[in-house]
Design a protein around this motif. Structure first.
Motif, PDB file in Angstrom:
ATOM      1  N   GLY A  94       0.843  -1.188   0.000  1.00  0.00           N
ATOM      2  CA  GLY A  94       0.000   0.000   0.000  1.00  0.00           C
ATOM      3  C   GLY A  94       0.878   1.238   0.000  1.00  0.00           C
ATOM      4  O   GLY A  94       1.675   1.441   0.921  1.00  0.00           O
ATOM      5  N   ALA A  95       0.756   2.051  -1.022  1.00  0.00           N
ATOM      6  CA  ALA A  95       1.571   3.261  -1.137  1.00  0.00           C
ATOM      7  C   ALA A  95       0.668   4.470  -1.204  1.00  0.00           C
ATOM      8  O   ALA A  95      -0.244   4.528  -2.040  1.00  0.00           O
ATOM      9  N   GLY A  96       0.921   5.418  -0.340  1.00  0.00           N
ATOM     10  CA  GLY A  96       0.196   6.678  -0.366  1.00  0.00           C
ATOM     11  C   GLY A  96       1.178   7.811  -0.155  1.00  0.00           C
ATOM     12  O   GLY A  96       2.046   7.744   0.724  1.00  0.00           O
ATOM     13  N   ALA A  97       1.079   8.840  -0.967  1.00  0.00           N
ATOM     14  CA  ALA A  97       2.012   9.958  -0.874  1.00  0.00           C
ATOM     15  C   ALA A  97       1.257  11.253  -0.638  1.00  0.00           C
ATOM     16  O   ALA A  97       0.170  11.469  -1.187  1.00  0.00           O
ATOM     17  N   LEU A  98       1.842  12.112   0.174  1.00  0.00           N
ATOM     18  CA  LEU A  98       1.318  13.456   0.419  1.00  0.00           C
ATOM     19  C   LEU A  98       2.297  14.437  -0.202  1.00  0.00           C
ATOM     20  O   LEU A  98       3.381  14.671   0.327  1.00  0.00           O
ATOM     21  N   ALA A  99       1.951  14.961  -1.376  1.00  0.00           N
ATOM     22  CA  ALA A  99       2.832  15.872  -2.109  1.00  0.00           C
ATOM     23  C   ALA A  99       2.104  17.173  -2.387  1.00  0.00           C
ATOM     24  O   ALA A  99       0.986  17.162  -2.917  1.00  0.00           O
TER      25      ALA A  99
END
Length: 363
Positions: free
Chosen positions: A222-227
């Motif tokens: 599971g990959a989640g990014a905050l950019a």
């Protein structure tokens, strides 16, 4: 229509003269100014003020670096430990004395008692419904910002997949994924778990009997990014080893059927209950967690779960929404196949924004 214009339009619709914001996502939505990210929660404070009549913004900031040009330097105010100092700032806001309805996106007992001093003729009301309405659909610029976050998340996931083999630990895989995202410029993951071995004994759990991958294990990522303030998420499951049992192949086939059913349910104007119905149509058991949630500056509406809908909550899918939809199927003795995709509801249907590879039947 830009973000600030949407917020002003919702202020008009909800009859709000002034917004007093404390939640970082709402502040960034209205101002466009980068905000300090911290883990956990923080107490409410009047960190941003938006005046409907003029469109003026007053922002808590000790520097003007990164602050949009339309926010005047004299509209910036510094940090203060004494809440009365902040109240004195609010008293000087144009229109503070004449405001009739002032909305806040959160409140504490302290500021519930103090804000009437700054807005003596105003009724204090909940402004979160107005902000949720403004944020629920995305502008083209927001979609572009989320695309950057999605590229980083997908890079982390694909990099971790290259390290998947029997003998590697789930912690190593998680480290590889997070390192790859950090190399892509994002050191703030948006999801708690990065890699785990799915349990063959219990649904919706990770394996507790071992932390090193064994041949035949189904490993979820599971990959989640905050950019740039925006979140995007992707999830995949991959089998470990050179040999994949027929039961595992059948489980992936069930996952594909569920995924197709969920994509079919993503139509503008459809009820969010159609996503729950996708599980039923595929013959799968609903998980005890949300199967879809809005993405944007953190979580945006809607949040779709069996529990919420059973409690009477309902919503519709609107063109412009961006969702993370989650498919989960499990088989005793085999494990689970977990899949999460970021999708954009459009006027014509749905656009799947994730392009990460899925296991198609080959090791």
């Amino acid at each position: 229509m830009g973000r600030r214009e949407r917020a002003l339009a919702q202020m008009k619709a909800h009859n709000l003269d002034i917004l007093v914001l404390g939640r970082q996502a709402n502040i960034r939505y209205v101002t466009g100014a980068p905000q300090l990210w911290i883990a956990g929660t923080r107490p409410f404070g009047p960190m941003c003020v938006l005046v409907r009549a003029t469109g003026d913004i007053y922002l808590n900031s000790t520097a003007d670096e990164g602050i949009p040009e339309e926010i005047d330097h004299d509209h910036l105010y510094g940090l203060a430990w004494n809440p009365m100092t902040l109240i004195d700032v609010l008293k000087k806001v144009d229109g503070a004395e004449s405001a009739v309805r002032v909305g806040t996106d959160a409140i504490t007992p302290t500021f519930a008692a103090l804000l009437p001093d700054a807005f003596p003729n105003a009724e204090l009301v909940d402004a979160e419904p107005a902000m949720r309405a403004a944020r629920r659909t995305k502008t083209p610029d927001e979609i572009a910002a989320m695309d950057q976050a999605l590229r980083v998340a997908q890079h982390g996931l694909v990099t971790a997949l290259t390290e998947l083999r029997p003998g590697v630990s789930d912690q190593t895989l998680a480290g590889v994924l997070l390192e790859a995202m950090a190399a892509g410029g994002v050191s703030t993951p948006a999801t708690q778990d990065a890699a785990w071995i799915t349990s063959r004994e219990h649904p919706w759990r990770r394996a507790h009997t071992h932390t090193q991958v064994r041949p035949g294990d189904l490993v979820a990522f599971g990959a989640g990014a905050l950019a740039n303030g925006y979140v995007a998420e992707v999830g995949r499951t991959w089998p470990a080893g050179d040999t994949v049992e027929d039961n595992a192949r059948k489980l992936f086939a069930r996952s594909n059927t569920l995924y197709d059913s969920m994509i079919d349910a993503c139509r503008p104007g459809a009820s969010v209950r159609a996503l729950l119905g996708a599980y039923e149509a595929a013959g799968e058991t609903l998980p005890p967690m949300p199967i879809a949630h809005g993405l944007g500056l953190g979580f945006d509406p809607p949040v779709v779960s069996e529990t919420l809908c059973a409690a009477g909550e309902d919503d519709t899918l609107d063109a412009g929404m961006v969702l993370a939809i989650t498919g989960y199927v499990w088989q005793e003795g085999v494990g689970a196949v977990y899949r999460r995709d970021t999708v954009h509801i459009t006027d014509d249907g749905v656009d799947v924004l994730t392009t990460s590879p899925t296991w198609t039947g080959q090791p």
